[in-house]
Design a protein around this motif. Structure first.
Motif, PDB file in Angstrom:
ATOM      1  N   GLN A   1       0.821  -1.230   0.000  1.00 58.52           N
ATOM      2  CA  GLN A   1       0.000   0.000   0.000  1.00 58.52           C
ATOM      3  C   GLN A   1       0.848   1.270   0.000  1.00 58.52           C
ATOM      4  N   GLY A   2       2.174   1.129   0.119  1.00 59.85           N
ATOM      5  CA  GLY A   2       3.050   2.296   0.182  1.00 59.85           C
ATOM      6  C   GLY A   2       2.999   2.987   1.530  1.00 59.85           C
ATOM      7  N   ARG A   3       2.543   2.276   2.555  1.00 60.67           N
ATOM      8  CA  ARG A   3       2.433   2.885   3.894  1.00 60.67           C
ATOM      9  C   ARG A   3       3.661   2.626   4.752  1.00 60.67           C
ATOM     10  N   LEU A   4       4.529   1.700   4.317  1.00 57.08           N
ATOM     11  CA  LEU A   4       5.708   1.386   5.130  1.00 57.08           C
ATOM     12  C   LEU A   4       6.937   2.044   4.507  1.00 57.08           C
ATOM     13  N   PRO A   5       7.560   2.996   5.207  1.00 52.94           N
ATOM     14  CA  PRO A   5       8.740   3.649   4.641  1.00 52.94           C
ATOM     15  C   PRO A   5       9.887   2.656   4.409  1.00 52.94           C
ATOM     16  N   PRO A   6      10.821   2.979   3.509  1.00 52.92           N
ATOM     17  CA  PRO A   6      11.929   2.070   3.222  1.00 52.92           C
ATOM     18  C   PRO A   6      12.741   1.748   4.467  1.00 52.92           C
ATOM     19  N   GLY A   7      13.170   0.490   4.574  1.00 46.77           N
ATOM     20  CA  GLY A   7      14.049   0.075   5.665  1.00 46.77           C
ATOM     21  C   GLY A   7      13.348  -0.146   6.995  1.00 46.77           C
ATOM     22  N   GLN A   8      11.995  -0.104   6.987  1.00 50.26           N
ATOM     23  CA  GLN A   8      11.239  -0.258   8.243  1.00 50.26           C
ATOM     24  C   GLN A   8      10.593  -1.634   8.305  1.00 50.26           C
ATOM     25  N   SER A   9      10.364  -2.144   9.515  1.00 46.66           N
ATOM     26  CA  SER A   9       9.517  -3.332   9.647  1.00 46.66           C
ATOM     27  C   SER A   9       8.423  -3.061  10.669  1.00 46.66           C
ATOM     28  N   LEU A  10       7.379  -3.836  10.544  1.00 46.39           N
ATOM     29  CA  LEU A  10       6.164  -3.591  11.321  1.00 46.39           C
ATOM     30  C   LEU A  10       6.281  -4.231  12.705  1.00 46.39           C
ATOM     31  N   THR A  11       5.866  -3.502  13.740  1.00 44.16           N
ATOM     32  CA  THR A  11       5.824  -4.078  15.074  1.00 44.16           C
ATOM     33  C   THR A  11       4.424  -3.936  15.641  1.00 44.16           C
ATOM     34  N   GLU A  12       4.070  -4.856  16.508  1.00 41.08           N
ATOM     35  CA  GLU A  12       2.781  -4.773  17.190  1.00 41.08           C
ATOM     36  C   GLU A  12       2.982  -4.221  18.594  1.00 41.08           C
ATOM     37  N   LYS A  13       4.070  -4.677  19.236  1.00 39.44           N
ATOM     38  CA  LYS A  13       4.334  -4.244  20.610  1.00 39.44           C
ATOM     39  C   LYS A  13       5.113  -2.946  20.595  1.00 39.44           C
ATOM     40  N   TRP A  14       4.682  -2.026  21.417  1.00 45.20           N
ATOM     41  CA  TRP A  14       5.257  -0.678  21.415  1.00 45.20           C
ATOM     42  C   TRP A  14       6.543  -0.652  22.248  1.00 45.20           C
ATOM     43  N   PRO A  15       7.724  -0.477  21.605  1.00 45.02           N
ATOM     44  CA  PRO A  15       8.968  -0.414  22.382  1.00 45.02           C
ATOM     45  C   PRO A  15       9.076   0.888  23.189  1.00 45.02           C
ATOM     46  N   VAL A  16       9.910   0.882  24.195  1.00 39.73           N
ATOM     47  CA  VAL A  16      10.217   2.089  24.971  1.00 39.73           C
ATOM     48  C   VAL A  16      11.652   2.484  24.656  1.00 39.73           C
TER      49      VAL A  16
ATOM     50  N   THR B   1      15.125   3.485  14.518  1.00 39.02           N
ATOM     51  CA  THR B   1      15.709   2.164  14.779  1.00 39.02           C
ATOM     52  C   THR B   1      14.961   1.060  14.014  1.00 39.02           C
ATOM     53  N   ARG B   2      14.131   1.468  13.044  1.00 41.25           N
ATOM     54  CA  ARG B   2      13.568   0.604  11.990  1.00 41.25           C
ATOM     55  C   ARG B   2      12.275  -0.115  12.328  1.00 41.25           C
ATOM     56  N   TRP B   3      11.626   0.236  13.447  1.00 37.72           N
ATOM     57  CA  TRP B   3      10.284  -0.326  13.638  1.00 37.72           C
ATOM     58  C   TRP B   3       9.238   0.735  13.322  1.00 37.72           C
ATOM     59  N   SER B   4       8.111   0.269  12.819  1.00 31.53           N
ATOM     60  CA  SER B   4       6.953   1.128  12.571  1.00 31.53           C
ATOM     61  C   SER B   4       5.754   0.498  13.249  1.00 31.53           C
ATOM     62  N   MET B   5       4.878   1.343  13.766  1.00 32.15           N
ATOM     63  CA  MET B   5       3.655   0.844  14.401  1.00 32.15           C
ATOM     64  C   MET B   5       2.478   1.551  13.744  1.00 32.15           C
ATOM     65  N   PHE B   6       1.485   0.778  13.353  1.00 34.29           N
ATOM     66  CA  PHE B   6       0.395   1.306  12.539  1.00 34.29           C
ATOM     67  C   PHE B   6      -0.875   1.536  13.344  1.00 34.29           C
ATOM     68  N   ASP B   7      -1.683   2.479  12.827  1.00 31.57           N
ATOM     69  CA  ASP B   7      -3.025   2.732  13.361  1.00 31.57           C
ATOM     70  C   ASP B   7      -3.020   3.042  14.856  1.00 31.57           C
ATOM     71  N   CYS B   8      -2.162   3.963  15.241  1.00 31.50           N
ATOM     72  CA  CYS B   8      -2.118   4.412  16.638  1.00 31.50           C
ATOM     73  C   CYS B   8      -3.128   5.548  16.779  1.00 31.50           C
ATOM     74  N   THR B   9      -3.989   5.450  17.772  1.00 30.86           N
ATOM     75  CA  THR B   9      -4.956   6.528  18.005  1.00 30.86           C
ATOM     76  C   THR B   9      -4.541   7.324  19.231  1.00 30.86           C
ATOM     77  N   TRP B  10      -4.266   8.587  18.998  1.00 32.02           N
ATOM     78  CA  TRP B  10      -3.797   9.487  20.053  1.00 32.02           C
ATOM     79  C   TRP B  10      -4.894  10.461  20.415  1.00 32.02           C
ATOM     80  N   GLU B  11      -4.935  10.848  21.684  1.00 28.16           N
ATOM     81  CA  GLU B  11      -5.833  11.930  22.080  1.00 28.16           C
ATOM     82  C   GLU B  11      -5.008  13.037  22.711  1.00 28.16           C
ATOM     83  N   GLY B  12      -5.296  14.269  22.324  1.00 28.15           N
ATOM     84  CA  GLY B  12      -4.549  15.384  22.872  1.00 28.15           C
ATOM     85  C   GLY B  12      -5.000  16.693  22.254  1.00 28.15           C
TER      86      GLY B  12
END
Ligand SMILES: Nc1nc2c(c(=O)[nH]1)N[C@H]1C(S)=C(S)[C@@H](COP(=O)(O)O)O[C@H]1N2
Ligand SMILES: [Mo]
Length: 205
Positions: A19-34, A83-94
């Motif tokens: 879909q062209g949503r993942l920038p080059p050199g990135q991989s998808l993560t589910e768990k949110w790193p700190v 550091t090459r992880w991407s996380m999708f569909d994050c809903t933020w409130e602010g």
């Protein structure tokens, strides 16, 4: 919460890449790193102040309850860490950064901002990037209050730039007529950091 199997993660990653949503050199993560430099600060919202200063017509000093009383919004977007992880569909409130800046009224020569956080942490970005509709000063993600590790009581979220620009424990904005490097930018990272252009390090185009 059910978590993805590796084959499921790979399938989702393939789909967002297509879909062209993942920038080059990135991989998808589910768990949110700190990730951050230094210690998680202990923040007392009773003795907290958010400042907007520098080249503004109306400098702001807001207590935490005053900040939380600004018009709130939610945004759903994807985040990309250098550091090459991407996380999708994050809903933020602010509060949209736009709302905050509209109250402070940047002067005619204002072009950049230096974002200030607890412990003297900073990050720089063009005012145009901060004014993007996607940008929030957020207190919750996925319907849950941010944990201290992820920036409680307030963090900036700038989804269109690498995630190091999304300053945790944010305390203010300094509006400037020039660009000046923040913490990671002085330590080898790019002044702007756009994931789809792979602007990771200082000398990347
Ligand atoms: N105040 C502060 N904010 C910060 C940082 C930091 O060191 N201090 N690190 C940045 C970096 S490098 C990343 S990748 C993200 C990580 O946010 P997370 O821990 O919520 O995933 O926070 C950013 N915001
Ligand atoms: Mo990072």
């Amino acid at each position: 919460m059910a978590s993805w199997s590796e084959s499921e993660r790979k399938r989702k990653e393939h789909a967002v890449r297509q879909q062209g949503r993942l920038p080059p050199g990135q991989s998808l993560t589910e768990k949110w790193p700190v990730l951050h430099h230094g210690q998680v600060p202990e923040v007392d919202t009773a003795h907290w102040e958010f400042r907007v200063f520098g080249l503004v017509e109306a400098a702001l000093h807001l207590r935490y309850d005053e900040f939380r009383a600004l018009p709130a919004a939610t945004r759903t977007n994807d985040i990309h860490c250098v550091t090459r992880w991407s996380m999708f569909d994050c809903t933020w409130e602010g509060v949209p950064a736009r709302e905050v800046l509209a109250r402070a009224r940047p002067g005619p020569t204002a072009s950049h901002a230096l974002v200030h956080a607890e412990h003297g942490f900073t990050a720089n970005l063009p005012l145009a990037d901060l004014l993007d509709d996607s940008v929030l000063f957020a207190w919750s993600m996925g319907g849950k209050p941010l944990t201290p590790e992820h920036g409680w009581p307030l963090r900036l979220v700038v989804p269109k730039l690498y995630f190091w620009k999304s300053v945790k424990w944010v305390r203010g904005l300094e509006v400037l007529d020039h660009d000046t490097p923040g913490f990671w930018e002085r330590n080898g990272y790019h002044m702007r950091g756009e994931p789809f252009r792979e602007q990771r390090f200082t000398h990347d185009p």
